[in-house]
Design a protein around this motif. Structure first.
Motif, short mmCIF file in Angstrom:
data_model
loop_
_atom_site.label_atom_id
_atom_site.label_comp_id
_atom_site.label_asym_id
_atom_site.label_seq_id
_atom_site.Cartn_x
_atom_site.Cartn_y
_atom_site.Cartn_z
N TRP A 125 -30.83 -13.98 -5.42
CA TRP A 125 -31.94 -14.10 -6.07
C TRP A 125 -32.30 -15.68 -6.06
CZ3 TRP A 125 -32.58 -12.91 -12.24
CH2 TRP A 125 -33.75 -13.16 -12.39
N THR A 133 -37.87 -9.21 -5.93
CA THR A 133 -38.49 -8.01 -6.50
C THR A 133 -37.39 -7.32 -7.26
OG1 THR A 133 -38.04 -6.52 -4.49
CG2 THR A 133 -39.89 -7.87 -4.54
N ILE A 134 -37.90 -6.43 -8.19
CA ILE A 134 -36.98 -5.75 -9.09
C ILE A 134 -36.05 -4.65 -8.15
CG2 ILE A 134 -37.01 -3.86 -11.02
CD1 ILE A 134 -37.56 -6.62 -12.02
N SER A 135 -36.78 -4.18 -7.24
CA SER A 135 -35.86 -3.26 -6.50
C SER A 135 -34.72 -4.00 -5.73
CB SER A 135 -36.78 -2.66 -5.24
OG SER A 135 -37.36 -3.37 -4.50
N MET A 136 -34.99 -5.39 -5.19
CA MET A 136 -34.05 -5.88 -4.36
C MET A 136 -32.62 -6.46 -5.39
SD MET A 136 -36.34 -8.53 -2.13
CE MET A 136 -35.04 -9.74 -1.91
N ALA A 138 -32.19 -4.91 -8.33
CA ALA A 138 -31.46 -3.54 -9.00
C ALA A 138 -30.72 -3.03 -7.61
CB ALA A 138 -32.43 -2.55 -9.12
N GLY A 139 -30.98 -3.28 -6.55
CA GLY A 139 -30.13 -2.79 -5.66
C GLY A 139 -28.71 -3.38 -5.28
N TYR A 142 -26.80 -2.71 -8.53
CA TYR A 142 -26.35 -1.02 -8.62
C TYR A 142 -25.02 -0.98 -7.62
CZ TYR A 142 -26.11 3.54 -6.18
OH TYR A 142 -25.88 4.63 -5.52
N GLU A 143 -25.03 -1.89 -6.49
CA GLU A 143 -23.89 -1.75 -5.50
C GLU A 143 -22.66 -2.47 -6.25
OE1 GLU A 143 -24.72 -3.86 -2.05
OE2 GLU A 143 -26.39 -2.20 -1.34
#
Length: 200
Positions: A125, A133-136, A138-139, A142-143
């Motif tokens: 970040w 981005t939120i998806s980056m 969150a990914g 998540y991992e």
């Protein structure tokens, strides 16, 4: 994830080994106590000693000591058998400490993996800056959470199995004590019969 999976394999091998060992010990205890009791009832103490010495296990040494030292005072004989019984219990409990350690460490490794994953996510970040981005984000999170889930998924069922094994060890310890006491009582009865025969 690699240490978590590796330790889970080690724990599984310990569990399978302990189930086999405990099952085999129970079968050996039943066979040994029954065969020795039959020999002693027939007055064949030398045959009973031969059976014990041919087995050469911690369990057979308990019964051997009961035969060899049957003329001792009950209190002294009990202390002697308790010392030898400690070896039997130690064999039953072998590797249980290692299994408990693995079960305790697995969730901590999962948490450690999550912390490291979160650190990496926030470092990314910082590197990307406003382009994150939120998806980056969150990914990455998540991992990171996968390691915690993996540690708990492995530790919880293994903890239940560990408690089951502890219960089985206690039951077998109690059963060994009962069979040993019955055998000592049988030796006492044989000794009483021998004394009565000599008196006549």
């Amino acid at each position: 994830m690699i240490p978590i999976i590796a330790l889970s394999v080690v724990a599984l091998s310990i569990i399978l080994t302990k189930f086999w060992e405990l099952w085999r010990f129970r079968a050996q205890l039943s066979r040994l106590s029954e065969s020795l009791s039959a020999l002693v009832q027939d007055g064949n103490l030398s045959g009973a000693l031969h059976v014990c010495r041919s087995r050469n296990t911690s369990l057979s040494r308990v019964f051997e000591a009961a035969i060899v030292h049957r003329s001792q005072e009950p209190a002294e004989l009990t202390r002697r058998l308790e010392r030898l019984g400690g070896d039997v219990v130690a064999n039953l409990e072998s590797y249980m400490g290692a299994l408990a350690t693995i079960i305790g460490v697995e969730p901590m490794l999962g948490f450690l993996g999550t912390i490291i994953g979160l650190i990496k996510a926030f470092m990314n970040w910082e590197t990307v800056g406003e382009g994150i981005t939120i998806s980056m984000l969150a990914g990455g999170i998540y991992e990171a959470m996968i390691t915690t889930a993996a540690g708990l998924i492995i530790a919880i069922p293994y903890y239940l199995v560990y408690n089951h094994l502890i219960t089985r060890v206690r039951d077998l310890t109690r059963l060994t004590e009962e069979r040993t006491e019955e055998f000592v009582d049988l030796l006492g009865e044989v000794k009483t019969r021998e004394l009565a025969r000599h008196a006549l």
